[in-house]
Design an enzyme around this catalytic site. Structure first.
Site, PDB file in Angstrom:
ATOM      1  CB  CYS A   1      -0.966  -0.030   1.176  1.00  0.00           C
ATOM      2  SG  CYS A   1      -1.871  -1.586   1.220  1.00  0.00           S
TER       3      CYS A   1
ATOM      4  CG  HIS B   1      -2.065   4.277   5.244  1.00  0.00           C
ATOM      5  ND1 HIS B   1      -2.103   4.320   3.873  1.00  0.00           N
ATOM      6  CD2 HIS B   1      -2.153   2.959   5.577  1.00  0.00           C
ATOM      7  CE1 HIS B   1      -2.202   3.081   3.400  1.00  0.00           C
ATOM      8  NE2 HIS B   1      -2.243   2.240   4.411  1.00  0.00           N
TER       9      HIS B   1
ATOM     10  CG  HIS C   1      -6.486   0.840   1.560  1.00  0.00           C
ATOM     11  ND1 HIS C   1      -5.605   1.512   0.740  1.00  0.00           N
ATOM     12  CD2 HIS C   1      -5.719   0.191   2.475  1.00  0.00           C
ATOM     13  CE1 HIS C   1      -4.369   1.270   1.136  1.00  0.00           C
ATOM     14  NE2 HIS C   1      -4.407   0.465   2.183  1.00  0.00           N
TER      15      HIS C   1
END
Lengths: 263, 396
Positions: B162, B290, B324
């Site tokens: 990620c 994040h 996400h």
């Protein structure tokens, strides 16, 4: 600022198990024979992690450890660049097979091992290294891309860098669509500063049009063409022979990376 | 470090195609999340799916690249006159002097998932039409981008889970510094696939509700898909464009799928970004977290942010808008940050209503309109790979 000193090499492939052995073959002191590889030890990993992990992780960590030991440096402080064309295809195979079953029972362990940076994660855990790590792919040109990234990192941050390149043959049925002829992994400790420990000095330049360097031994040439990490072989041969030479590695559409090697 | 200018940028995700759609949705607080309707996935979760990809195959010379991920890349590259900006850069620098650095976590693995479902029952072989190199392989996303933009410089795919497309900025900066290129296309492309949907489900990290970062009742993430791209060049002395001022990268050295509980690696990445930019924490006006909305990740990031910035720096997670987007999260949130810098916006944290009393960072719940000069964007990934990017604008 376009030079790098090679301070340590790790190597593992059929008939090239470890740098002392591989060096002797590549220097022409012994003929090449594609003997089966010994098992990768990845001794740095805690036993329980080692048990759960895959052949890809073990192979990548094995050569990384060899290169760090040879350079006699604390691996826990070095940034790393990991170059692999396809990463862990064994894990991909298991996940894609699970997705064909009712309920799609993807194993959570396989899933978190599916990321391309899994070897980097385990290396960081094993060595307690908190430095940056970049995992990349450039398909067949992954070694050249990794070497350029490692060089750029070494020059920008004025630091030693550990470069690792590895690929393993995928399992069936992926093996029919991605042919990798044998496992191959190489690791280099690269230092942008002059060092007494150096095995060779590399000077890097991008060129528009050069033929890629080949190997005269047909079996080694098959290996070079058959595994993206083995595109490093002409460079490793030049280091093994300890004579000034020039080597060209393809970077794909972007042309060629020319390496001048001085012992 | 010497700043890089963002000469052009674009983003496509569940909020729509191009930056105008993203800005409108951010301002109005309209989420792109919907109950999971991806292929035949039978999962009780929400996703941020990009509409129209199913009906948009790649054809002609790009037909071998046809897969959901490269369709998404193409759709992204067609927005905001990005191709025209790259064409102009090609005139300035030459096609072989513009590098391509694309972050992705799964690339076109969906093509392999489909091929496995079509295996020959007798032999187990994959169907003839399956093209591993141009779809599934990680480099496919970078290769497609390079060819679509008619570039011939260095090209690589960054794949660090990620943090992938955040780290693509760091790689691009280093290649520019090394003289391997004079400009760079950075970006990220990650598309929904069964691997990540069922994988996160197996890890019990996918929420059955809309994700709620920092909320006391947060219980996991929603997956999304996105493509985003930016053109980077060295900044001019009085450059009015958004600038990359610093980046920081670190490893957690902790666990493959769990962040360091104290956020040690996250803190290190943020500190390095500040050091490279020669900025103090109090000079940062906004942090795009994040903020995945998993209980442990938010807690770890909260500790790291508190340690460096204290409780007063406004911060938020935009995952409630997009889900996400994994390897595309870094570029998606970088584009959000540039929109915020340009339009004086601090986005709230969509869906979050009651902040976890155990968390202390200055999380903003509702949108604020205020001028911003410097903003930080965090991206952290599996394997403990962390990246923080610092962006800013010179305000006259």
């Amino acid at each position: 600022m376009n030079t790098l000193q090679v301070e340590g090499v790790g190597l593992m492939a059929p008939g090239l198990a470890g740098w002392p052995n591989g060096r002797a073959v590549l220097a022409g002191e012994r003929p090449y024979a594609a003997e089966p590889m010994p098992a990768a030890s990845a001794a740095l990993l805690p036993a329980n992690e080692r048990r759960r992990t895959t052949a890809t992780v073990k192979l990548a960590l094995h050569v990384t450890q060899e290169a760090a030991l040879q350079a006699d440096i604390d691996p826990g402080i070095l940034p790393t660049v990991l170059a692999s064309s396809g990463g862990d295809s064994e894990v991909v195979d298991r996940i894609c097979a699970a997705l064909t079953l009712p309920e799609r029972p993807v194993s959570p362990t396989h899933f978190h091992h599916s990321v391309h940076n899994t070897p980097a994660g385990y290396w960081s855990i094993a060595t307690r290294c908190t430095a940056a790590s970049l995992s990349l792919s450039a398909y067949d040109d992954s070694f050249a891309a990794g070497l350029m990234e490692a060089a750029a990192l070494a020059w920008t941050d004025r630091t030693r860098v550990l470069l690792v390149a590895y690929d393993l043959p995928p399992p069936f049925p992926l093996s029919e669509r991605r042919v990798i002829v044998a496992p191959f992994a190489v690791a280099l400790v690269l230092n942008p500063a002059p060092t007494e420990r150096r095995l060779a000095t590399l000077r890097l330049a991008r060129r528009a049009d050069r033929p890629a360097s080949r190997l005269d031994d047909p079996q080694l040439e098959t290996l070079r063409l058959g595994n993206p990490a083995a595109r490093s072989l002409p460079l490793l041969r030049a280091i093994a022979r300890s004579t000034a030479s020039r080597v060209t590695v393809s970077t794909g559409a972007s042309g060629w990376l020319e390496l001048e090697i001085e012992p | 470090m010497k700043p890089l200018a963002i000469a052009a940028y674009t983003v496509t995700n569940a909020l729509g195609r191009g930056v105008a759609a993203a800005l409108t949705a951010l301002r109005r607080g309209e989420s792109g999340l919907r109950p999971c309707d991806f292929e035949d996935a039978a999962l009780s979760t929400w996703i941020g799916r990009v509409a129209g990809l199913e009906e948009a195959p790649l054809a002609g010379e790009f037909a071998p690249f046809d897969c959901r991920n490269n369709r998404l890349a193409r759709l992204g590259l067609e927005q905001d006159r990005f191709g025209a900006a790259v064409r102009a850069a090609r005139e300035r620098h030459g096609a072989d002097r513009i590098g391509v650095f694309i972050g992705t976590s799964t690339s076109g693995i969906g093509a392999t998932e489909h091929a496995y479902r079509q295996r020959d029952p007798a032999t187990g072989r994959l169907p003839d039409h399956f093209d591993y190199q141009h779809t599934h392989n990680l480099f496919s996303a970078a290769d497609f981008t390079r060819r679509w933009l008619a570039l011939s410089g260095v090209a690589l795919a960054v794949s660090t889970a990620c943090s992938s497309s955040a780290k693509a900025f760091a790689s691009a900066y280093r290649h520019l510094r090394a003289g391997f290129c004079d400009a760079a296309v950075v970006g990220g492309v990650d598309s929904l696939c069964l691997t990540t949907l069922y994988g996160f489900n197996a890890l019990e990290l996918a929420s059955s509700q809309r994700c709620r970062p920092w909320d006391a009742d947060r219980d996991g993430l929603n997956l999304g898909e996105a493509a985003g791209f930016a053109l980077l060049e060295w900044a001019e002395p009085d450059d009015a464009r958004p600038l990359l001022l610093g980046y920081g990268e670190s490893s957690d050295a902790h666990h493959m799928s769990a962040a360091h509980p104290e956020g040690a690696g996250a803190a290190l990445a943020m500190q390095q970004a500040l050091a490279r930019a020669e900025l103090r924490p109090e000079q940062v006006d906004y942090i795009n977290l994040h903020g995945t909305a998993t209980p442990s990740n938010d807690a770890a990031e909260d500790r790291a942010v508190l340690r460096i910035f204290g409780p007063d720096t406004p911060c938020s997670s935009t995952k409630g808008w997009t889900g996400h987007t994994l390897g595309a999260a870094g570029i998606t949130e970088a584009v959000f940050v540039w929109l915020c810098l340009e339009h004086g916006l601090i986005p709230g944290t969509l869906n979050t209503r009651r902040i976890d009393p155990n968390l202390g960072a200055g999380v903003v719940l509702d949108n604020r309109e205020q001028p911003l000069r410097v903003a930080l964007s965090n991206s952290f990934g599996f394997g403990g790979t962390n990246c923080s990017l610092l962006f800013g604008r010179r305000v006259a």
